[in-house]
Motif scaffolding. Structure first.
Motif, mmCIF file in Angstrom:
data_model
loop_
_atom_site.group_PDB
_atom_site.id
_atom_site.type_symbol
_atom_site.label_atom_id
_atom_site.label_comp_id
_atom_site.label_asym_id
_atom_site.label_seq_id
_atom_site.Cartn_x
_atom_site.Cartn_y
_atom_site.Cartn_z
ATOM 1 N N LEU A 135 0.715 -1.112 -0.025
ATOM 2 C CA LEU A 135 0.012 0.089 0.131
ATOM 3 C C LEU A 135 0.942 1.324 0.045
ATOM 4 C CD1 LEU A 135 -2.343 -1.214 2.702
ATOM 5 C CD2 LEU A 135 -2.987 -1.027 0.621
ATOM 6 N N ASP A 136 0.400 2.328 -0.709
ATOM 7 C CA ASP A 136 0.979 3.461 -0.595
ATOM 8 C C ASP A 136 -0.294 4.758 -0.547
ATOM 9 O OD1 ASP A 136 2.812 5.581 -0.705
ATOM 10 O OD2 ASP A 136 3.874 4.730 -2.175
ATOM 11 N N ARG A 137 0.246 5.768 0.076
ATOM 12 C CA ARG A 137 -0.856 7.023 0.352
ATOM 13 C C ARG A 137 -1.073 7.718 -0.985
ATOM 14 N NH1 ARG A 137 2.185 6.596 4.879
ATOM 15 N NH2 ARG A 137 0.802 6.490 7.120
ATOM 16 N N GLU A 138 -0.293 7.595 -1.708
ATOM 17 C CA GLU A 138 -0.479 8.493 -3.122
ATOM 18 C C GLU A 138 -0.659 7.309 -4.391
ATOM 19 O OE1 GLU A 138 -0.518 11.422 -3.031
ATOM 20 O OE2 GLU A 138 -0.061 11.779 -0.878
ATOM 21 N N ALA A 139 -1.167 7.812 -5.364
ATOM 22 C CA ALA A 139 -1.573 7.035 -6.515
ATOM 23 C C ALA A 139 -0.290 6.897 -7.144
ATOM 24 C CB ALA A 139 -2.680 7.737 -7.450
ATOM 25 N N ARG A 140 0.007 5.796 -7.610
ATOM 26 C CA ARG A 140 1.196 5.321 -8.363
ATOM 27 C C ARG A 140 1.206 4.099 -9.395
ATOM 28 N NH1 ARG A 140 5.437 2.603 -4.449
ATOM 29 N NH2 ARG A 140 5.860 1.630 -6.496
ATOM 30 N N SER A 141 2.259 3.779 -9.915
ATOM 31 C CA SER A 141 2.195 2.392 -10.544
ATOM 32 C C SER A 141 3.281 1.602 -9.762
ATOM 33 C CB SER A 141 2.715 2.854 -12.110
ATOM 34 O OG SER A 141 3.906 3.312 -12.167
ATOM 35 N N LEU A 142 3.367 0.276 -10.461
ATOM 36 C CA LEU A 142 4.010 -0.794 -9.937
ATOM 37 C C LEU A 142 4.996 -1.157 -11.126
ATOM 38 C CD1 LEU A 142 4.860 -2.040 -7.188
ATOM 39 C CD2 LEU A 142 3.314 -3.857 -7.987
ATOM 40 N N THR A 143 6.444 -1.416 -11.119
ATOM 41 C CA THR A 143 7.008 -1.906 -11.970
ATOM 42 C C THR A 143 6.958 -3.300 -12.305
ATOM 43 O OG1 THR A 143 8.942 -2.501 -10.749
ATOM 44 C CG2 THR A 143 8.894 -0.124 -11.566
ATOM 45 N N GLU A 144 7.328 -3.812 -13.492
ATOM 46 C CA GLU A 144 7.134 -5.253 -13.679
ATOM 47 C C GLU A 144 7.828 -6.110 -12.930
ATOM 48 O OE1 GLU A 144 7.555 -8.377 -17.360
ATOM 49 O OE2 GLU A 144 7.497 -6.338 -17.759
ATOM 50 N N GLN A 145 9.035 -5.699 -12.512
ATOM 51 C CA GLN A 145 9.973 -6.205 -11.715
ATOM 52 C C GLN A 145 9.466 -6.492 -10.360
ATOM 53 O OE1 GLN A 145 13.776 -4.439 -11.189
ATOM 54 N NE2 GLN A 145 14.995 -6.350 -10.610
ATOM 55 N N ALA A 146 8.780 -5.374 -9.761
ATOM 56 C CA ALA A 146 8.350 -5.545 -8.466
ATOM 57 C C ALA A 146 7.330 -6.285 -8.447
ATOM 58 C CB ALA A 146 8.264 -3.783 -8.045
ATOM 59 N N ALA A 147 6.421 -6.236 -9.412
ATOM 60 C CA ALA A 147 5.116 -7.143 -9.219
ATOM 61 C C ALA A 147 5.349 -8.608 -9.140
ATOM 62 C CB ALA A 147 4.223 -6.833 -10.908
ATOM 63 N N THR A 148 6.579 -9.157 -10.231
ATOM 64 C CA THR A 148 6.952 -10.325 -9.958
ATOM 65 C C THR A 148 7.441 -10.668 -8.671
ATOM 66 O OG1 THR A 148 7.707 -10.148 -12.382
ATOM 67 C CG2 THR A 148 8.880 -11.907 -11.184
#
Length: 402
Positions: A135-148
């Motif tokens: 979770l994060d307080r601000e809207a953002r995206s997630l990298t493909e590496q982090a998702a893996t």
């Protein structure tokens, strides 16, 4: 009926809850190992908070967390299938924009968090038990590496859940071993990926810390940051040691001198817990020809575990003997011993008897030590009785077989 999958939702839910009940996972309780998994997820995804959650019929249990204080969240008859029980990884770059806060029990309790990403924690038959959430307080995206990385850690979370004491059929054990091996390979890859930026962070910090004056108002944070960097690096090393053991060359080293160094290294931890270390090495004054660091790691893990298991005022004994071409080291503690239910899981990765003591590690020390001992042509065994302490015995050849 689930229109998307063509399955009976009521039957799926009954099977899911039945599996949680068999593992006694429906009662709210924290787990320090899963806290560490959540902390790793937070690091991998660069978010301030993460949690391992299991979804029961009437509540959501937060059984591992980092940056959150929640433990139990009412489910309130909400449909959690779009979030916590989603069958695939799910990322909401903005929870408010998605309109899904109203159907997620966890997000309804955390209105200040706007970014949400999760990977499912699945049972052996593919049933979704819950999720590993960042979770994060601000809207953002997630990298493909982090998702893996998040998916890998969700698999590790289930490996931890599977290590809880219970009865398993031989077929279930084989499935668990196969899954753990595959998870391990993925974990090693993620550990490698984390190690690269971590090395850069460590080197940059070493340069910066000398530039911070001792009288600076934030100077007291310097040792804390350094300690956390070393702790993360230690976790990564343990994961790599477990799944990709080093191919260190054999070299001669003096047994007695090396053991005294190991004891001096853990002495501060023993003193902090008011535990006395007793070293008996009367007939171990020869040399061994083995990978020095592997031997040190085995003995360090065993002695540190014995210290952790010992009550205040107890004694940990390290008894060492050379018998012919064999080196035998026994580490004895005066703790409460290991329960019969836990004995068969002691060498399983992520199984720990220290779940009620935060910060005590991931449950990798013993499996790493056993793997190292067997890789050297030796063995690691233990004897324990409830209330009678524990004795771990490592047996190694003085020279590894060719």
């Amino acid at each position: 009926m689930n229109e998307r999958t063509g399955t009976n939702c009521d039957l799926d839910e009954a099977q899911r809850l039945g599996f949680l009940a068999r593992l006694s996972l429906l009662e709210p309780s924290g787990d320090s190992v899963l806290d560490e998994v959540a902390r790793l997820a937070s690091i991998v995804c660069a978010t301030p908070a993460a949690a391992v959650v299991l979804v029961g019929a009437t509540r959501v249990n937060v059984i591992g967390s980092s940056g959150l204080s929640l433990r139990v969240v009412p489910r309130e008859e909400l449909d959690a299938r779009e979030t916590l029980l989603h069958e695939r990884p799910r990322t909401l770059e903005s929870v408010e924009a998605s309109g899904l806060r109203s159907v997620c029990p966890l997000l309804r309790q955390l209105p200040e968090w706007d970014f949400y990403s999760s990977a499912p924690v699945k049972g052996p038959e593919g049933q979704v038990l819950g999720a590993l959430v960042v979770l994060d307080r601000e809207a953002r995206s997630l990298t493909e590496q982090a998702a893996t990385g998040l998916e890998v850690l969700a698999n590790l979370a289930f490996s931890r859940l599977e290590s809880y004491p219970r009865s398993l059929t031989r077929e279930a054990l084989l499935r668990q071993e196969e899954k753990l091996a595959a998870t391990g390979r993925m974990a090693a890859r993620v550990a490698h990926e984390i190690n690269n930026p971590l090395a850069g962070i460590k080197n940059a910090f070493l340069l910066l810390k000398d530039a911070i004056p001792a009288d600076h108002k934030y100077a007291h944070y310097v040792p804390r940051v350094q300690k956390e960097i070393e702790r993360i690096a230690g976790i990564m090393r343990q994961m790599l040691d477990l799944y990709q053991p080093d191919k260190e060359q054999d070299r001669p080293f003096p047994v007695e001198y090396t053991l005294r160094e190991i004891v001096s290294f853990v002495e501060p931890a023993a003193q902090e817990r008011d535990v006395r270390l007793e070293l008996d090495i009367a007939s171990a004054d020869g040399q061994a020809r083995l990978p020095d660091s592997s031997f040190r790691q085995i003995m360090y893990n065993l002695v540190q575990n014995a210290i952790d298991a010992s009550p205040k005022g107890a004694t940990v004994t390290i008894h060492v003997r050379v018998e012919g071409d064999v080196l035998k080291c026994r580490v004895t503690d005066q703790g409460v011993g290991i329960s019969p239910d836990a004995k068969e899981y002691m060498f399983e990765p992520f199984f720990s008897t220290k779940v009620d003591r935060p910060g005590m590690g991931l449950g990798l020390g013993l499996p790493v030590s056993k793997g190292l001992a067997e890789g050297l042509g030796g063995s690691l065994e233990f004897e324990s009785g409830a209330g009678a302490g524990t004795v771990f015995t490592v047996t190694l050849p003085l020279k590894r077989p060719a």
